[in-house]
Design an enzyme around this catalytic site. Structure first.
Site, short mmCIF file in Angstrom:
data_model
loop_
_atom_site.label_atom_id
_atom_site.label_comp_id
_atom_site.label_asym_id
_atom_site.label_seq_id
_atom_site.Cartn_x
_atom_site.Cartn_y
_atom_site.Cartn_z
N ASN A 116 0.97 -1.23 0.14
CA ASN A 116 -0.15 0.03 0.04
C ASN A 116 0.76 1.17 0.09
OD1 ASN A 116 0.57 -0.65 2.73
ND2 ASN A 116 -0.98 0.59 3.52
N ILE A 117 0.42 2.16 -0.56
CA ILE A 117 1.21 3.52 -0.70
C ILE A 117 0.11 4.78 -0.70
CG2 ILE A 117 2.36 5.07 -2.24
CD1 ILE A 117 2.72 2.49 -4.19
N GLU A 152 -3.18 -4.80 -3.21
CA GLU A 152 -3.56 -5.51 -4.04
C GLU A 152 -3.76 -4.84 -5.43
OE1 GLU A 152 -4.62 -4.91 -1.04
OE2 GLU A 152 -6.25 -6.38 -0.49
N CYS A 164 -10.40 -4.65 0.09
CA CYS A 164 -11.39 -4.00 0.11
C CYS A 164 -12.18 -3.96 -1.22
CB CYS A 164 -11.00 -2.23 0.24
SG CYS A 164 -10.22 -1.62 -1.26
N1 THU Z 1 -5.17 -1.40 2.46
C1 THU Z 1 -4.72 -2.29 1.44
O1 THU Z 1 -3.74 -2.07 0.93
N2 THU Z 1 -5.42 -3.52 1.18
C2 THU Z 1 -6.36 -3.82 1.95
O2 THU Z 1 -7.02 -5.06 1.59
C3 THU Z 1 -7.14 -3.15 2.98
C4 THU Z 1 -6.54 -1.82 3.18
C5 THU Z 1 -4.54 -0.52 2.93
C6 THU Z 1 -5.03 0.91 2.65
C7 THU Z 1 -4.37 2.09 3.66
O3 THU Z 1 -3.28 2.45 3.20
C8 THU Z 1 -4.39 1.15 4.90
O4 THU Z 1 -4.43 -0.47 4.29
C9 THU Z 1 -5.51 1.23 5.86
O5 THU Z 1 -6.80 1.32 5.21
#
Ligand code: THU
Length: 129
Positions: free
Chosen positions: A40-41, A53, A87
């Protein structure tokens, strides 16, 4: 399975999550066996944040790959991994490219503790034009 989860754990190290502190890693296995990883970024404007993802999917698709077998994801604050599921936005991106009946989503807390579901189980009525 174990190898794919390990790749997700490794990818998580690159997560940029200064706002939530929740770091996520993903490892996407393509038809030929090649693996694209993602993290995640986050962004100070919040909405430009990209999930792990989607990072993995967009890396693969941008290199011409559109045939996917499965994805492993891990996430948590600090060093402890917790239960996680993709999500809705990420599921919709998966639905663009993956067969809902066969694409597997592996949600892992460790290399031995994981839950596996098909895309169709997690997103039974995805949008399609
Ligand atoms: N996030 C993801 O990268 N993947 C997921 O399946 C759920 C949420 C990230 C988004 C954000 O940077 C952090 O997790 C908190 O929501």
């Amino acid at each position: 399975m174990e190898q794919l989860i390990r790749q997700a754990v490794k990818a998580r190290r690159n997560a940029y999550a200064p706002y939530s502190g929740f770091r996520v890693g993903a490892a996407l296995e393509c038809a030929g066996g090649k693996i694209y990883t993602g993290c995640n970024i986050e962004n100070s404007a919040f909405s430009p944040t990209n999930c792990a993802e989607r990072t993995a999917f967009f890396k693969a698709v941008s290199e011409g790959i559109r045939d996917f077998h499965r994805i492993a994801i891990v996430g948590g604050q600090g060093e402890t991994l917790v239960d996680i599921s993709p999500c809705g936005v990420c599921l919709q991106v998966m639905a663009e490219f993956c067969d809902p009946g066969s694409f597997q989503i592996i949600m892992a807390k460790s290399v031995t503790e994981y839950v596996c579901r098909t895309l169709g189980e997690l997103l039974p009525m995805g949008f399609h034009l």
